[in-house]
Write an enzyme that holds these catalytic residues in place. Structure first.
Site, PDB file in Angstrom:
ATOM      1  N   HIS A  81       0.797  -1.223   0.000  1.00 12.96           N
ATOM      2  CA  HIS A  81       0.000   0.000   0.000  1.00 12.96           C
ATOM      3  C   HIS A  81       0.839   1.287   0.000  1.00 12.96           C
ATOM      4  O   HIS A  81       0.295   2.393   0.012  1.00 12.96           O
ATOM      5  CB  HIS A  81      -0.931  -0.022   1.234  1.00 12.96           C
ATOM      6  CG  HIS A  81      -2.121   0.870   1.149  1.00 12.96           C
ATOM      7  ND1 HIS A  81      -2.301   1.946   1.988  1.00 12.96           N
ATOM      8  CD2 HIS A  81      -3.179   0.869   0.314  1.00 12.96           C
ATOM      9  CE1 HIS A  81      -3.444   2.551   1.679  1.00 12.96           C
ATOM     10  NE2 HIS A  81      -3.988   1.926   0.672  1.00 12.96           N
ATOM     11  N   LYS A 129       3.020   4.428  -1.298  1.00 14.48           N
ATOM     12  CA  LYS A 129       2.927   5.287  -2.484  1.00 14.48           C
ATOM     13  C   LYS A 129       4.118   6.219  -2.431  1.00 14.48           C
ATOM     14  O   LYS A 129       3.985   7.393  -2.095  1.00 14.48           O
ATOM     15  CB  LYS A 129       1.649   6.147  -2.474  1.00 14.48           C
ATOM     16  CG  LYS A 129       0.338   5.428  -2.223  1.00 14.48           C
ATOM     17  CD  LYS A 129      -0.182   5.722  -0.848  1.00 14.48           C
ATOM     18  CE  LYS A 129      -1.569   5.160  -0.593  1.00 14.48           C
ATOM     19  NZ  LYS A 129      -1.939   3.937  -1.206  1.00 14.48           N
ATOM     20  N   ASP A 144      17.115   9.299  -7.669  1.00 12.78           N
ATOM     21  CA  ASP A 144      18.583   9.344  -7.535  1.00 12.78           C
ATOM     22  C   ASP A 144      19.053   9.032  -6.118  1.00 12.78           C
ATOM     23  O   ASP A 144      20.070   9.600  -5.678  1.00 12.78           O
ATOM     24  CB  ASP A 144      19.123  10.716  -7.978  1.00 12.78           C
ATOM     25  CG  ASP A 144      19.008  10.914  -9.483  1.00 12.78           C
ATOM     26  OD1 ASP A 144      18.901   9.901 -10.210  1.00 12.78           O
ATOM     27  OD2 ASP A 144      19.012  12.079  -9.927  1.00 12.78           O
TER      28      ASP A 144
END
Lengths: 218, 218
Positions: free
Chosen positions: B156, B158, B163
């Site tokens: 779940h 996000k 870099d």
């Protein structure tokens, strides 16, 4: 030897007093540094299931000896117990902006803060607040102010602000499923700039979802 | 007057050179300060729909004059355009850990980075990657490495890491619905401590979801 012994005793007493003063000063300095150092924490889930009774009891009656809980869960240091600890540190206000809130343990922590006189405000999503297991009804019945959207889009935030000072935000919905089964993250940030951005967003939403502004269609 | 004029001309030339050197020094100092100042940004959604063609074109062929896009959408400064800009700043790697990824605009940005030689790795949720509109198949066909869970719980998270330096995390799933309709937040944080915590979580998940470790039931 009599006066010499008395002088040595006096010197030892003075030395002990000085040492005690030094220890106290160091302890105070460490405590001040801890208070001053802003909280920066990342919690990852799933969390081990754990018992938070001792945490709740300590928050309800600080200093009282904790009664042992009969449940079989461990009461160790987990992502959930850390999250609960941060919430229970609230003294004045707790602003909650939560898509979904169905975890009974977190609801008990919030209810306890409300009973203790902390000003709790809760914004949530209209579609999710009525689902089975939602804690919103229970919190409203306890006297906590709750507001929700009237939109088709979701009120999908998952953040809390403690005492307008500490931001708790991430991917975690406040559900037992998310806490125990999902890969989730929660950031705990004591940073005025980030807190202000989220506090402003909370106030915007709080006003927008004021029931006095509801639109009713015939 | 002859030698005097020559001396004045030499003086003017020296003055101009000095002024140019000073301007260059100031510009370099400003650029260095900008580079040194860590990014700290909060994006709130819903975002106005916007055209990101100019951003993608500039990233694909830097310095080329942008061809005007015939679409009717504005190309102004929005939460979505800011998110895209942050992603397109990747030069070496982009690590994505996304519950749901169905926004074609963000998929185009990721594909462009892959084409430009940026090492893209994507972790996603098994239940959501097959839903209608998911961009996962398209990204895999383009040659981007994707791994997913084998669990009943959701992956779940996000978040994205640019870099190994910039963390982009929040409540926002990478779907057009979330971007255009939901109340969402995204934090952009260039902070070594937070980045390391999330990078470590990414590497743990990346290894755990290695297809070589899949378990097959008869």
């Amino acid at each position: 030897a009599g006066p010499g012994r008395a002088m040595r005793a006096a010197g030892a007493a003075r030395g002990a007093a000085l040492a005690a003063a030094a220890v106290t000063a160091v302890a105070l300095a460490v405590a001040a540094w801890r208070r001053a150092r802003p909280v920066r924490e990342v919690l990852f889930f799933p969390s081990q299931p754990c018992c938070i009774e001792a945490l709740l009891a300590e928050a309800a009656e600080p200093g009282e000896p904790a009664r042992p809980c009969p449940c079989p869960l461990p009461s160790g240091d987990t992502a959930l117990s850390r999250l609960v600890r941060r919430l229970l540190s609230a003294r004045r206000s707790l602003d909650l902006c939560l898509f979904s809130f169905s975890c009974p343990q977190l609801a008990r922590a919030v209810q306890l803060l409300h009973r203790r006189g902390v000003r709790v405000r809760l914004v949530t999503d209209a579609q999710y607040m009525g689902l089975h297991g939602s804690q919103i009804g229970r919190l409203r019945r306890a006297g906590i102010q709750v507001r929700h959207d009237q939109h088709s889009g979701y009120m999908h935030h998952k953040f809390a602000i403690v005492d307008r000072r500490m931001l708790i935000t991430g991917s975690l919905n406040w559900t037992t499923q998310a806490i125990q089964s999902n890969r989730e993250n929660v950031l705990v940030v004591e940073d005025a700039e980030y807190v202000k951005a989220f506090q402003d967003e909370f106030e915007r939403i709080w006003e927008e979802y004021n029931p006095a502004s509801y639109i009713f269609f015939p």
